[in-house]
Design an enzyme around this catalytic site. Structure first.
Site, short mmCIF file in Angstrom:
data_model
loop_
_atom_site.label_atom_id
_atom_site.label_comp_id
_atom_site.label_asym_id
_atom_site.label_seq_id
_atom_site.Cartn_x
_atom_site.Cartn_y
_atom_site.Cartn_z
N PRO A 66 71.63 49.43 40.00
CG PRO A 66 72.73 50.69 41.61
CD PRO A 66 72.96 49.93 40.34
CG ASN A 67 67.72 51.89 43.52
OD1 ASN A 67 67.15 51.15 44.32
ND2 ASN A 67 68.79 52.57 43.84
NE ARG A 104 65.23 55.13 40.99
CZ ARG A 104 66.43 55.23 40.51
NH1 ARG A 104 66.75 54.60 39.40
NH2 ARG A 104 67.35 55.93 41.13
CE1 TYR A 138 66.58 58.50 37.04
CE2 TYR A 138 65.23 58.20 39.01
CZ TYR A 138 66.43 58.57 38.42
OH TYR A 138 67.48 58.99 39.20
CG ASN A 175 71.31 53.53 33.71
OD1 ASN A 175 72.03 54.01 34.59
ND2 ASN A 175 70.10 54.01 33.43
CB ALA A 216 73.36 55.44 42.69
CG ASP A 265 89.65 50.01 37.87
OD1 ASP A 265 89.88 51.00 37.15
OD2 ASP A 265 90.16 49.86 39.00
CD GLU A 309 77.82 56.90 31.67
OE1 GLU A 309 78.04 57.85 30.91
OE2 GLU A 309 78.02 56.95 32.88
CG HIS A 351 73.28 58.06 33.17
ND1 HIS A 351 73.27 57.22 34.25
CD2 HIS A 351 74.57 58.25 32.83
CE1 HIS A 351 74.52 56.92 34.56
NE2 HIS A 351 75.33 57.52 33.71
CB SER A 389 67.74 61.72 34.72
OG SER A 389 68.87 61.21 35.40
NE ARG A 391 68.36 63.80 38.70
CZ ARG A 391 68.15 62.51 39.03
NH1 ARG A 391 68.51 61.55 38.20
NH2 ARG A 391 67.57 62.22 40.17
C1 DQA Z 1 70.40 57.20 36.44
C2 DQA Z 1 71.00 58.47 37.06
C3 DQA Z 1 71.68 58.15 38.37
O1 DQA Z 1 72.20 59.35 38.94
C4 DQA Z 1 70.69 57.55 39.34
O2 DQA Z 1 71.34 57.21 40.54
C5 DQA Z 1 69.97 56.39 38.77
C6 DQA Z 1 69.46 56.50 37.40
C7 DQA Z 1 69.61 57.52 35.16
O3 DQA Z 1 69.36 56.60 34.38
O4 DQA Z 1 69.21 58.67 34.96
O5 DQA Z 1 69.72 55.40 39.44
O6 DQA Z 1 71.45 56.31 36.08
#
Ligand code: DQA
Length: 140
Positions: free
Chosen positions: A9-10, A17, A22, A71, A74, A84, A95, A97, A99, A104
């Site tokens: 998401p996002n 964003r 990011y 990724n 959230a 799961d 995985e 991220h 950031s 944080r």
């Molecule tokens: C994120 C870190 C998450 O905490 C955040 O909710 C994101 C982006 C990152 O790529 O740093 O949406 O996954």
């Protein structure tokens, strides 16, 4: 070698964003560049803002893909179901991220995805996706 990059998401808004956190690179442009750098590798990109769609996609590709870079956005901090789903499939998942989630807010230190994964990369910006691709390639 078939690799799949998945954003939660996002992350469709990368580049627009919160660029101070990011970065200002949009993912589609980055992905096209990545594809040209690794022409021998089949790279596929999927993004969804929906937890169920992410789970369905992991089920769909998770028995035939050679490697997944994920990724969870959230959902990382909330979704037992995504953890799961990663445990349920056969394809190794790395995985990522952008950031450094450990530097944080405290709620970002809770992670339901990482324990199900081969490994995690965080805090290195968008470069994390390529690092994860390189690791998957090194396993073949
Ligand atoms: C994120 C870190 C998450 O905490 C955040 O909710 C994101 C982006 C990152 O790529 O740093 O949406 O996954």
């Amino acid at each position: 070698m078939k690799l799949h990059l998945i954003n939660g998401p996002n992350l469709n808004l990368l580049g627009k964003r919160e660029p101070s956190i990011y970065g200002s690179q949009d993912f589609e442009t980055y992905f096209q560049t990545l594809k040209t750098k690794y022409p021998q590798t089949s790279l596929t990109y999927f993004q969804s803002n929906s937890e169920g769609k992410l789970i369905d996609y992991l089920h769909e590709i998770g028995f035939s893909s050679d490697g997944i870079v994920f990724n969870g956005g959230a959902y990382t901090h909330t979704s037992i179901a995504l953890g799961d789903a990663i445990r349920a499939i056969h394809t190794p998942v790395i995985e990522v991220h952008l950031s450094n989630v450990y530097a944080r807010e405290d709620f970002r230190k809770v992670n339901y995805i990482a324990p199900a994964c081969l490994g995690s990369i965080c805090g290195l910006g968008i470069h994390a996706y390529e690092l994860a691709v390189l690791h998957h390639l090194s396993l073949k």
